[in-house]
Design a protein around this motif. Structure first.
Motif: not given
Length: 181
Positions: A174-181
């Protein structure tokens, strides 16, 4: 509780023995087998020698086959086990356990008792048409046995280790898909 304590304990013990052959490997020494015997509250004969250690490790494939079988195949495997070990179910009461089934005496070798106790536990699953309570771990790369006796059938992993590993991998994805979330 869905099943009797002895059924749940036998299924958990059988899964632990089978899962000792997947990472992280356990039951690698006679001392680990002695700890297993003690920690799971077994009673009766325990030789603790090399021969017993090897016999317990040798039943893992057969236990795996039983715990992953479909209902009809499991019934055949249960019957085969009960005949092979000349098992005669008897109601017994000992230590802190109230009446429950044993089918071989406490003097019989540990591997035989585990095999027969597992067969008797699977009888309960077969009769209740609950073989779906047994499965394979959902973690990538793990073939561990899952015994799901939860009311809502939500157990997916053979161990906390596999559940945590899967959760961390999902978090990182999830962090790779949405790095600034």
């Amino acid at each position: 509780m869905l099943f009797t304590n002895d059924t749940e304990e036998a299924l958990a013990a059988a899964a632990a023995i089978v899962n000792s052959d997947v990472e992280p490997r356990t039951l690698r020494t006679r001392d680990e087998l002695a700890d297993f015997f003690r920690d799971l509250g077994y009673t009766g004969r325990f030789d603790g020698d090399d021969a017993e250690f090897e016999r317990v490790r040798a039943i893992r494939p057969r236990l795996r086959e039983l715990l992953t079988a479909d209902r009809d195949s499991a019934a055949a495997l249960v019957n085969q086990t009960l005949v092979e070990y000349d098992a005669t179910p008897q109601l017994v009461r000992h230590d802190t356990h109230d009446w429950h089934l044993h089918a071989v005496g406490a003097e019989r070798p540990f591997d035989e008792r585990v095999s027969v106790e597992t067969a008797l536990a699977v009888v309960d699953l077969i009769r209740a048409d609950e073989m779906s309570r047994l499965g394979i771990c959902s973690a990538d790369g793990c073939d561990g046995i899952v015994v799901d006796l939860t009311r809502n059938r939500t157990k997916r992993f053979c161990s906390t280790r596999c559940a945590n590993r899967t959760a961390v991998a999902a978090y990182r994805a999830r962090r790779r898909e949405h790095p600034h979330a």
